[in-house]
Design an enzyme around this catalytic site. Sequence first.
Site, PDB file in Angstrom:
ATOM      1  N   ARG A 229     -17.468 -28.458  45.888  1.00  0.00           N
ATOM      2  CA  ARG A 229     -17.710 -29.307  44.621  1.00  0.00           C
ATOM      3  C   ARG A 229     -16.494 -29.986  44.245  1.00  0.00           C
ATOM      4  O   ARG A 229     -15.500 -29.861  44.480  1.00  0.00           O
ATOM      5  CB  ARG A 229     -17.988 -27.840  43.670  1.00  0.00           C
ATOM      6  CG  ARG A 229     -19.067 -27.093  43.677  1.00  0.00           C
ATOM      7  CD  ARG A 229     -19.215 -26.422  42.619  1.00  0.00           C
ATOM      8  NE  ARG A 229     -20.365 -25.682  42.786  1.00  0.00           N
ATOM      9  CZ  ARG A 229     -21.030 -24.885  41.823  1.00  0.00           C
ATOM     10  NH1 ARG A 229     -20.248 -24.753  40.663  1.00  0.00           N
ATOM     11  NH2 ARG A 229     -22.088 -24.342  42.094  1.00  0.00           N
TER      12      ARG A 229
ATOM     13  N   SER B 232     -37.675 -26.096  40.125  1.00  0.00           N
ATOM     14  CA  SER B 232     -36.278 -25.404  40.025  1.00  0.00           C
ATOM     15  C   SER B 232     -36.227 -24.317  41.321  1.00  0.00           C
ATOM     16  O   SER B 232     -37.346 -23.744  41.430  1.00  0.00           O
ATOM     17  CB  SER B 232     -36.271 -24.609  38.816  1.00  0.00           C
ATOM     18  OG  SER B 232     -35.005 -23.903  38.523  1.00  0.00           O
ATOM     19  N   SER B 233     -35.142 -24.504  41.668  1.00  0.00           N
ATOM     20  CA  SER B 233     -34.781 -23.381  42.867  1.00  0.00           C
ATOM     21  C   SER B 233     -34.566 -22.005  42.305  1.00  0.00           C
ATOM     22  O   SER B 233     -35.166 -20.964  42.779  1.00  0.00           O
ATOM     23  CB  SER B 233     -33.635 -23.772  43.865  1.00  0.00           C
ATOM     24  OG  SER B 233     -32.581 -23.710  43.012  1.00  0.00           O
TER      25      SER B 233
ATOM     26  N   GLY C 257     -31.559 -33.941  41.595  1.00  0.00           N
ATOM     27  CA  GLY C 257     -29.983 -34.335  41.604  1.00  0.00           C
ATOM     28  C   GLY C 257     -28.998 -33.226  42.140  1.00  0.00           C
ATOM     29  O   GLY C 257     -29.476 -31.960  42.298  1.00  0.00           O
TER      30      GLY C 257
ATOM     31  N   GLU D 191     -33.630 -34.926  49.891  1.00  0.00           N
ATOM     32  CA  GLU D 191     -33.726 -33.489  49.918  1.00  0.00           C
ATOM     33  C   GLU D 191     -34.493 -32.601  48.998  1.00  0.00           C
ATOM     34  O   GLU D 191     -35.476 -31.688  49.455  1.00  0.00           O
ATOM     35  CB  GLU D 191     -32.270 -32.763  49.705  1.00  0.00           C
ATOM     36  CG  GLU D 191     -31.161 -33.244  50.928  1.00  0.00           C
ATOM     37  CD  GLU D 191     -29.628 -32.773  50.339  1.00  0.00           C
ATOM     38  OE1 GLU D 191     -29.769 -32.086  49.349  1.00  0.00           O
ATOM     39  OE2 GLU D 191     -28.837 -33.111  51.192  1.00  0.00           O
TER      40      GLU D 191
END
Length: 180
Positions: A10, A39-40, A50, A69
């Site tokens: 990060r 959404s995962s 994003g 991705e």
Amino acid sequence: MVKEKPNSTRIYDKDGFRRRAACICVRSENEAEVLLVTSSRRPELWIVPGGGVEPEEEPPVTAVREVLEEAGVVGSLGRCLGVFENNDHMHRTEVFVMNVTQELDEWEDSRSIGRKRQWFTIDDALSQLALHKPTQQHYLMQLQLSKTLENANTPGRVVNATHPPILTNAPSAAASPTTA
């Protein structure tokens, strides 16, 4: 299934906000439809594709990588809508517009976590985002606003997505404080 990136680092800015980038993917130049992905964490809900900026990566590169991705699309990267600040989650997301030119039949997240994508009108997308990612509604509001501004690519525009958006260094009075 939650998407995990084991080797992900990060990146934070000088103020301690996590750096992110995203794309509002549009089907055509009239920008009437946008692409959202599931959404995962909650696959019944929709989000703007994003993710985090990686080391030595610039936000436009992140945005293009993330939509490939997560949404399995490629296209031409257009204007930057601004940097959207979320104080609740301590991240700042630089959001771009992408005119989609190709939709892949399969892509990384469709194979690994069963992620789906779908085209929505702006109004329907705003309704979908209100259910799970209300701060992302500000991306679409800025998309609409930027179509009416003379100079939509003014540097220094920061939108606080935790509260009603306030455009800083906006090109005209018409762009400063707007309400959600």
